[in-house]
Each structure stands twice: as structure tokens, then as C-alpha cells.
Scaffold this motif. Structure first.
Motif, PDB file in Angstrom:
ATOM      1  N   PRO A  60      33.898  36.073   4.394  1.00  0.00           N
ATOM      2  CA  PRO A  60      35.349  36.160   4.208  1.00  0.00           C
ATOM      3  C   PRO A  60      35.824  35.409   2.958  1.00  0.00           C
ATOM      4  O   PRO A  60      36.912  35.694   2.445  1.00  0.00           O
ATOM      5  N   GLU A  61      35.018  34.479   2.451  1.00  0.00           N
ATOM      6  CA  GLU A  61      35.391  33.721   1.246  1.00  0.00           C
ATOM      7  C   GLU A  61      35.157  34.509  -0.032  1.00  0.00           C
ATOM      8  O   GLU A  61      35.770  34.230  -1.065  1.00  0.00           O
ATOM      9  N   GLY A  62      34.229  35.463  -0.007  1.00  0.00           N
ATOM     10  CA  GLY A  62      33.945  36.239  -1.206  1.00  0.00           C
ATOM     11  C   GLY A  62      32.491  36.658  -1.278  1.00  0.00           C
ATOM     12  O   GLY A  62      31.701  36.440  -0.348  1.00  0.00           O
ATOM     13  N   LEU A  63      32.120  37.245  -2.401  1.00  0.00           N
ATOM     14  CA  LEU A  63      30.746  37.685  -2.630  1.00  0.00           C
ATOM     15  C   LEU A  63      29.826  36.469  -2.620  1.00  0.00           C
ATOM     16  O   LEU A  63      30.043  35.512  -3.358  1.00  0.00           O
ATOM     17  N   VAL A  64      28.798  36.511  -1.775  1.00  0.00           N
ATOM     18  CA  VAL A  64      27.945  35.327  -1.608  1.00  0.00           C
ATOM     19  C   VAL A  64      26.528  35.551  -2.129  1.00  0.00           C
ATOM     20  O   VAL A  64      25.825  34.610  -2.438  1.00  0.00           O
ATOM     21  N   ARG A  65      26.122  36.826  -2.256  1.00  0.00           N
ATOM     22  CA  ARG A  65      24.729  37.088  -2.647  1.00  0.00           C
ATOM     23  C   ARG A  65      24.605  38.439  -3.332  1.00  0.00           C
ATOM     24  O   ARG A  65      25.171  39.435  -2.893  1.00  0.00           O
ATOM     25  N   LEU A 117      34.350  34.722  -5.258  1.00  0.00           N
ATOM     26  CA  LEU A 117      32.961  34.334  -5.038  1.00  0.00           C
ATOM     27  C   LEU A 117      32.874  33.214  -4.010  1.00  0.00           C
ATOM     28  O   LEU A 117      33.702  32.321  -3.979  1.00  0.00           O
ATOM     29  N   ASP A 118      31.843  33.292  -3.201  1.00  0.00           N
ATOM     30  CA  ASP A 118      31.512  32.225  -2.254  1.00  0.00           C
ATOM     31  C   ASP A 118      30.255  31.544  -2.793  1.00  0.00           C
ATOM     32  O   ASP A 118      29.170  32.125  -2.771  1.00  0.00           O
ATOM     33  N   LEU A 119      30.392  30.330  -3.303  1.00  0.00           N
ATOM     34  CA  LEU A 119      29.267  29.609  -3.911  1.00  0.00           C
ATOM     35  C   LEU A 119      28.593  28.649  -2.936  1.00  0.00           C
ATOM     36  O   LEU A 119      27.891  27.726  -3.348  1.00  0.00           O
ATOM     37  N   SER A 120      28.778  28.866  -1.648  1.00  0.00           N
ATOM     38  CA  SER A 120      28.294  27.912  -0.648  1.00  0.00           C
ATOM     39  C   SER A 120      26.767  27.837  -0.552  1.00  0.00           C
ATOM     40  O   SER A 120      26.235  26.895   0.035  1.00  0.00           O
ATOM     41  N   LEU A 121      26.048  28.807  -1.124  1.00  0.00           N
ATOM     42  CA  LEU A 121      24.586  28.749  -1.072  1.00  0.00           C
ATOM     43  C   LEU A 121      24.019  27.761  -2.077  1.00  0.00           C
ATOM     44  O   LEU A 121      22.827  27.456  -2.046  1.00  0.00           O
ATOM     45  N   SER A 122      24.865  27.270  -2.981  1.00  0.00           N
ATOM     46  CA  SER A 122      24.419  26.287  -3.970  1.00  0.00           C
ATOM     47  C   SER A 122      25.209  24.992  -3.808  1.00  0.00           C
ATOM     48  O   SER A 122      26.370  25.011  -3.410  1.00  0.00           O
ATOM     49  N   THR A 123      24.572  23.892  -4.138  1.00  0.00           N
ATOM     50  CA  THR A 123      25.247  22.587  -4.044  1.00  0.00           C
ATOM     51  C   THR A 123      24.896  21.744  -5.265  1.00  0.00           C
ATOM     52  O   THR A 123      23.990  22.072  -6.035  1.00  0.00           O
ATOM     53  N   ARG A 127      25.054  24.035  -8.412  1.00  0.00           N
ATOM     54  CA  ARG A 127      26.357  24.697  -8.285  1.00  0.00           C
ATOM     55  C   ARG A 127      27.212  24.432  -9.528  1.00  0.00           C
ATOM     56  O   ARG A 127      27.932  25.324  -9.982  1.00  0.00           O
ATOM     57  N   LEU A 128      27.147  23.229 -10.055  1.00  0.00           N
ATOM     58  CA  LEU A 128      27.905  22.897 -11.254  1.00  0.00           C
ATOM     59  C   LEU A 128      27.514  23.818 -12.409  1.00  0.00           C
ATOM     60  O   LEU A 128      28.372  24.387 -13.099  1.00  0.00           O
ATOM     61  N   VAL A 129      26.210  23.973 -12.625  1.00  0.00           N
ATOM     62  CA  VAL A 129      25.729  24.846 -13.702  1.00  0.00           C
ATOM     63  C   VAL A 129      26.177  26.285 -13.460  1.00  0.00           C
ATOM     64  O   VAL A 129      26.694  26.958 -14.363  1.00  0.00           O
ATOM     65  N   GLN A 130      25.996  26.765 -12.235  1.00  0.00           N
ATOM     66  CA  GLN A 130      26.350  28.150 -11.925  1.00  0.00           C
ATOM     67  C   GLN A 130      27.843  28.408 -12.088  1.00  0.00           C
ATOM     68  O   GLN A 130      28.248  29.510 -12.488  1.00  0.00           O
ATOM     69  N   THR A 131      28.656  27.401 -11.839  1.00  0.00           N
ATOM     70  CA  THR A 131      30.097  27.541 -12.021  1.00  0.00           C
ATOM     71  C   THR A 131      30.449  27.751 -13.492  1.00  0.00           C
ATOM     72  O   THR A 131      31.414  28.446 -13.816  1.00  0.00           O
ATOM     73  N   ASN A 167      20.072  30.962  -8.928  1.00  0.00           N
ATOM     74  CA  ASN A 167      21.418  31.538  -8.887  1.00  0.00           C
ATOM     75  C   ASN A 167      21.482  32.632  -7.816  1.00  0.00           C
ATOM     76  O   ASN A 167      20.773  33.633  -7.920  1.00  0.00           O
ATOM     77  N   PRO A 168      22.336  32.485  -6.792  1.00  0.00           N
ATOM     78  CA  PRO A 168      22.386  33.491  -5.733  1.00  0.00           C
ATOM     79  C   PRO A 168      23.197  34.738  -6.104  1.00  0.00           C
ATOM     80  O   PRO A 168      23.222  35.700  -5.348  1.00  0.00           O
ATOM     81  N   LEU A 169      23.834  34.717  -7.282  1.00  0.00           N
ATOM     82  CA  LEU A 169      24.704  35.831  -7.680  1.00  0.00           C
ATOM     83  C   LEU A 169      24.345  36.353  -9.070  1.00  0.00           C
ATOM     84  O   LEU A 169      25.204  36.420  -9.961  1.00  0.00           O
ATOM     85  N   PRO A 170      23.081  36.731  -9.300  1.00  0.00           N
ATOM     86  CA  PRO A 170      22.719  37.241 -10.622  1.00  0.00           C
ATOM     87  C   PRO A 170      23.556  38.469 -10.984  1.00  0.00           C
ATOM     88  O   PRO A 170      24.079  39.146 -10.109  1.00  0.00           O
ATOM     89  N   ILE A 171      23.680  38.719 -12.258  1.00  0.00           N
ATOM     90  CA  ILE A 171      24.514  39.759 -12.873  1.00  0.00           C
ATOM     91  C   ILE A 171      25.962  39.320 -12.870  1.00  0.00           C
ATOM     92  O   ILE A 171      26.589  39.197 -13.929  1.00  0.00           O
ATOM     93  N   VAL A 172      26.526  39.062 -11.694  1.00  0.00           N
ATOM     94  CA  VAL A 172      27.934  38.658 -11.598  1.00  0.00           C
ATOM     95  C   VAL A 172      28.129  37.256 -12.181  1.00  0.00           C
ATOM     96  O   VAL A 172      29.094  37.001 -12.919  1.00  0.00           O
ATOM     97  N   VAL A 173      27.249  36.345 -11.852  1.00  0.00           N
ATOM     98  CA  VAL A 173      27.207  35.012 -12.473  1.00  0.00           C
ATOM     99  C   VAL A 173      26.036  35.083 -13.456  1.00  0.00           C
ATOM    100  O   VAL A 173      24.880  35.055 -13.051  1.00  0.00           O
ATOM    101  N   PRO A 174      26.338  35.226 -14.756  1.00  0.00           N
ATOM    102  CA  PRO A 174      25.357  35.740 -15.731  1.00  0.00           C
ATOM    103  C   PRO A 174      24.292  34.756 -16.207  1.00  0.00           C
ATOM    104  O   PRO A 174      24.239  34.379 -17.382  1.00  0.00           O
ATOM    105  N   CYS A 175      23.377  34.395 -15.328  1.00  0.00           N
ATOM    106  CA  CYS A 175      22.270  33.522 -15.733  1.00  0.00           C
ATOM    107  C   CYS A 175      21.328  34.237 -16.701  1.00  0.00           C
ATOM    108  O   CYS A 175      20.539  33.586 -17.390  1.00  0.00           O
TER     109      CYS A 175
END
Length: 205
Positions: A60-65, A117-123, A127-131, A167-175
Motif C-alpha cells: 500500500p506504500e508503493g512499488l517495493v520490488r 516507492l516503498d523503500l522498506s527492503l533497504s535500511t 537506503r541512503l545511497v538508493q535514495t 537495490n530492490p528496485l532496479p530500472i526505476v531506481v537507476p543503479c
């Protein structure tokens, strides 16, 4: 005798073939009922793309994976069940916006994603880098060292590499836009062929 007749009837019922249309309608009804009862914590679907079949999952928070086929979609769903909730259901409508934007990206009609986006899979540091990864513009690249400096930890180059690799969201979070300092590709969760395709597609725009 009644028990035997009941068992025979049940066996006949279970062995009756069900056509794909009926199964689809039953699943859609299950999806609707589960949504109404607020029983779905993780919705998922799969889509085809130029880099293979992608699994999309959302809370419900957003795209998680976003997961590549090489990550093993079944294993990814198991992990989501352990880390988020076992209440997982294939519910494509919940992923319509994400699927549409990814399709637009591959059609070169979208350069920036506009998804919750739901970034809860990273901490922590990961998570800072992925943000900060979405700050790398379409068609641009940065080195792992650049990213370490950007997040205020210039010596944490290896940790930046780990953050990109997990990164749990490749493509969308462009690592995929992060390269080694010497300009070579480095690793990528989707494989180097996928990373090359994404970078080539963006640089050609």
C-alpha cells in the motif's frame, strides 16, 4: 456408502478440466474479494520487457520490488513473504501504473519515473545511497566514488557498490547508471547484458 459416493463425486469434480477463461474469472473474483477485505499486503504481477520478464510487487506504500527473471521470481516472492507479509496475491491492476511507466521507459517516451516507492527492503547506508540514485539523470552516469562523495562518505566506495548490487528496485531506481571509476560497467543485478542495453538505450535518446 454415502461417503464412497461423496468421494466419487468429489474426485469427478476435481478431475473436470477448467478452461483458462474460467480460471481467470475466478482469480479476478478472488483478487476483488481480497482487496475488499483488505487481505492483500503485497500485490504482484509480471510483465515482458526488452530485458526479459520482470516481476513487479507493491505494498500500500508503493512499488517495493522490481526483479529480473535471473533472480528467480519464486524466490523473490518467498523473500517478500518473509520480510513484509505472507499475504501476497497476483493482482495486476494494483501494478498498472508501474507497468505502464516501465513500458513507456522502454519505448523511450519516459525519462523520469513518477511512482510512489516503498523503500522498506533497504535500511541504513544502502537506503541512503538508493535514495540518491534517481538524482543521476537519464543518459548520464556516475562512478561509485562519485556516489560515495554525494552521500557524504567519500571512502565508502565498496559500500556504495553493495548498495547498488542490493537495490530492490532496479530500472526505476537507476543503479545501472553507476559505473566503476575507470568507466567499466561493474556488476548489475540484471546481468551485464541488461545493464549495457539500458545504458545504450538511454545514451541514444
Amino acid at each position: 456408502m454415502n461417503d464412497i459416493r461423496h468421494d466419487d463425486n468429489m474426485a469427478a469434480l476435481l478431475s473436470t478440466p477448467v478452461d483458462a477463461g474460467t480460471l481467470s474469472r475466478l482469480h479476478r473474483r478472488l483478487e476483488q474479494e481480497a482487496e475488499r477485505a483488505d487481505l492483500v499486503d503485497v500485490a504482484y504481477t509480471t510483465i515482458d520487457s526488452p530485458v526479459g520478464e520482470l516481476l513487479l510487487a507493491a505494498t500500500p506504500e508503493g512499488l517495493v520490488r522490481v526483479a529480473y527473471a535471473r533472480e528467480d521470481h519464486e524466490r523473490v516472492l518467498e523473500t517478500l513473504g518473509q520480510k513484509i507479509s505472507p499475504r501476497i496475491l497476483r493482482a495486476p491492476k494494483r501494478l498498472d501504473a508501474a507497468a505502464r511507466e516501465i513500458d513507456e521507459y522502454f519505448a523511450r517516451r519516459r525519462q523520469v519515473f513518477d511512482l510512489r516507492l516503498d523503500l522498506s527492503l533497504s535500511t541504513g547506508f544502502r537506503r541512503l545511497v538508493q535514495t540518491h540514485l534517481p538524482e543521476i539523470g537519464y543518459g548520464q552516469t556516475r562512478s561509485y566514488r562519485d556516489m560515495a562523495e554525494l552521500v557524504g562518505s567519500p571512502k565508502a566506495v565498496r559500500a556504495v557498490g553493495t548498495a547498488c548490487a542490493t537495490n530492490p528496485l532496479p530500472i526505476v531506481v537507476p543503479c545501472h547508471r553507476v559505473l566503476r571509476t575507470d568507466g567499466t560497467l561493474g556488476g548489475y543485478v540484471g546481468g551485464l547484458e541488461a545493464k549495457t542495453l539500458l545504458l545504450d538505450m538511454e545514451s541514444a535518446a
